[in-house]
Enzyme design. Structure first.
Site, PDB file in Angstrom:
ATOM      1  N   GLU A 135       0.766  -1.208   0.059  1.00 23.06           N
ATOM      2  CA  GLU A 135      -0.087   0.158   0.101  1.00 23.06           C
ATOM      3  C   GLU A 135       0.503   1.174  -0.130  1.00 23.06           C
ATOM      4  O   GLU A 135       0.717   1.995   0.865  1.00 23.06           O
ATOM      5  CB  GLU A 135      -0.867   0.092   1.179  1.00 23.06           C
ATOM      6  CG  GLU A 135      -1.931  -0.960   1.193  1.00 23.06           C
ATOM      7  CD  GLU A 135      -3.100  -1.226   2.348  1.00 23.06           C
ATOM      8  OE1 GLU A 135      -2.657  -0.160   3.136  1.00 23.06           O
ATOM      9  OE2 GLU A 135      -3.966  -1.719   2.302  1.00 23.06           O
ATOM     10  N   GLU A 186      -5.266  -8.896   0.989  1.00 27.65           N
ATOM     11  CA  GLU A 186      -5.734  -8.414   2.337  1.00 27.65           C
ATOM     12  C   GLU A 186      -7.196  -8.386   2.199  1.00 27.65           C
ATOM     13  O   GLU A 186      -7.526  -7.679   1.341  1.00 27.65           O
ATOM     14  CB  GLU A 186      -5.131  -7.253   2.831  1.00 27.65           C
ATOM     15  CG  GLU A 186      -3.795  -7.359   3.773  1.00 27.65           C
ATOM     16  CD  GLU A 186      -3.480  -5.925   4.268  1.00 27.65           C
ATOM     17  OE1 GLU A 186      -4.180  -5.312   4.526  1.00 27.65           O
ATOM     18  OE2 GLU A 186      -2.036  -5.626   4.269  1.00 27.65           O
TER      19      GLU A 186
HETATM   20  C1  GAL Z   1      -3.997  -2.247   5.774  1.00 33.21           C
HETATM   21  C2  GAL Z   1      -2.628  -2.560   6.302  1.00 33.21           C
HETATM   22  C3  GAL Z   1      -2.485  -3.444   7.243  1.00 33.21           C
HETATM   23  C4  GAL Z   1      -3.571  -3.351   8.335  1.00 33.21           C
HETATM   24  C5  GAL Z   1      -4.904  -3.425   7.589  1.00 33.21           C
HETATM   25  C6  GAL Z   1      -6.101  -2.916   8.638  1.00 33.21           C
HETATM   26  O1  GAL Z   1      -4.143  -1.251   5.424  1.00 33.21           O
HETATM   27  O2  GAL Z   1      -1.835  -2.970   5.061  1.00 33.21           O
HETATM   28  O3  GAL Z   1      -1.317  -3.425   7.930  1.00 33.21           O
HETATM   29  O4  GAL Z   1      -3.243  -2.702   9.181  1.00 33.21           O
HETATM   30  O5  GAL Z   1      -5.075  -2.285   6.712  1.00 33.21           O
HETATM   31  O6  GAL Z   1      -6.223  -1.704   8.873  1.00 33.21           O
END
Ligand code: GAL
Length: 446
Positions: free
Chosen positions: A160, A343
């Site tokens: 990100e 994710e």
């Molecule tokens: C994403 C990030 C993660 C985690 C997730 C939940 O933006 O890559 O590290 O924090 O969000 O907030």
């Protein structure tokens, strides 16, 4: 079509969020250790986090028990390279052992090189504002690829860039808590893009096993508000809208995936830069939590819908399962690359109940809806190769400290970071065992 037999059902984490051991085994501090005073909820720190630094063997065994087929984790740059020109064998040994333990348990490792924990020694040289950083990052990528590339097949350069630049360099809410202005953002952007290109090339050159290389952008996606061709076209247009800010998808994707600079990037990205940045990718990683239609603030568009009582997670993020249908479709159509969900998940108010278990029906419901929508995309032939639930276990949620619990495993911080698999971990085991075939057929959520 169904999920492929070797679909990578997994979970994700990041070094700063889970490892702890911040000053052990020769590691030196990162910006998330040294610069956070006064910035984190309840003054939490990642010094111990989930202590995965001391639990590699047990954690890998637990992943094996759950049945995970993959685990996406990140490397702490300052554990591997604690000072300029110095490689730390103890740091390498930690990751090498983790990789072995994962493989022993049937879990495919996926490595993220940069999930935000910039070493302080690099920061002192100017960090992402420094022209030197892309070469330093390429050296780091080479070191990791040489050490682990005989066993690791999946590689992500960056997690990100939108978020660590937006929060860390524009809004100043994440480490290093800066607000560098427009020219600063352009400088940081160029250095990150070059670092991506050089690292991708280094991985291909130095990994012994043929690597699959990508990155994990925070993939924004607007979803159609009604079932008409116009609404679908409008959602797609907004999803890939050009933007002079770092938050736009194509700010990063045009140079990385297409080798093209946007008009507003041409004054700081040369043709030679683009040659370095534009490396072949094997898949398109996406971190995705919600449709952008429901942002609480920010862009106002015709697509935006304010719904009374819109279900939201503890983060305030809208629960919009349809995003896992539209996003893979839109991105595959545009870039022609296989999609890897790097994710997706939710933060929930989880507790250990009196019966000793952690009951999280909200997470089970979330997974069911999101995965059922992902399956619709797969059924239509969109090539999705894996899904990494965020997160394997509750962890250090950046500026929100330990207040948010995203895990399918509960981390009992007060009791030696004891792991308690939640009901959702058992539910996920079943999804994996049946390869998603028992997911319900839901009507597409609009
Ligand atoms: C994403 C990030 C993660 C985690 C997730 C939940 O933006 O890559 O590290 O924090 O969000 O907030």
């Amino acid at each position: 079509m169904a999920f492929a037999k070797d679909f990578l059902w997994g979970a994700a984490s990041a070094s700063a969020q889970v490892e702890g051991g911040w000053n052990e085994g020769g590691r030196t501090p990162s910006i998330w250790d040294a610069l956070i005073d006064g910035h984190i909820k309840y003054n939490d720190t990642p010094a111990v986090a989930c202590d995965t630094y001391h639990h590699a063997k047990d954690d890998a065994a637990l992943m094996g028990e759950i049945g995970l087929r993959s685990y996406r984790f990140s490397i702490s740059w300052s554990r591997v390279i604690p000072a300029e020109g110095k490689v730390n064998p103890t740091g390498i040994a930690y990751y090498s052992n983790l990789v072995d333990e994962l493989l022993k348990n049937g879990v495919t490792p996926m490595i993220t090189l940069y999930h935000w924990d910039l070493p302080m020694w690099v920061y002192r040289k100017g960090g992402w504002l420094s022209e030197e950083i892309s070469d330093l990052f390429a050296d780091y990528a080479k070191t990791v690829a040489e050490a682990l590339g005989d066993r690791v097949g999946y590689w992500l350069t960056f997690n990100e860039p939108q978020v660590f630049v937006g929060a860390g360099y524009n809004r100043g809410t994440h480490a290093p808590f800066l607000q560098v202005g427009k020219v600063g953002i352009e400088t940081v952007t160029r250095n990150i893009l070059l670092a991506h290109g050089k690292a991708a090339a280094a991985i291909r050159q130095y990994a012994a096993k043929t690597p699959k290389v990508g990155f994990a952008p925070s993939a924004r996606c607007y979803t159609p508000t009604e079932d008409t061709p116009d609404a679908i076209a409008e959602a797609k247009r907004l999803t890939f809208e050009g933007s002079i800010t770092h938050t736009g998808n194509i700010w990063w994707e045009s140079p990385i995936v297409r080798g093209e600079a946007l008009d507003e990037q041409k004054h700081f990205l040369s043709e030679d830069d683009l040659k370095v940045i534009h490396q072949p990718l094997d898949f398109f990683g996406v971190n995705v939590y919600q449709s952008r239609n429901y942002l609480a603030k920010g862009e106002d568009t015709a697509q935006r819908r304010a719904k009374w009582g819109q279900p939201r997670t503890q983060m305030g993020w809208a629960i919009t399962p349809e995003v896992l249908y539209w996003l893979p479709k839109f991105y595959y159509e545009r870039y022609g690359l296989q999609i890897l969900i790097t994710e997706n998940g939710l933060a929930n108010c989880d507790v250990i109940s009196l019966d000793g278990a952690v009951h999280d029906p909200q997470r089970i419901d979330f997974m069911t809806r999101y995965l059922a929508h992902l399956k619709m995309a797969v059924d239509e032939g969109v090539p999705v190769i894996g899904y990494q639930y965020w997160s394997l276990m509750d962890n250090f949620e950046w500026d929100k400290g330990y207040a948010m619990r995203f895990g399918m495993i509960y981390t009992d911080y007060a009791n030696g970071c004891r792991r308690v698999p939640k009901d959702s971990a058992r539910f996920y085991s079943e999804i994996i065992r049946t390869n998603g075939e028992n997911l319900p057929t839901l009507p597409l959520n609009w």
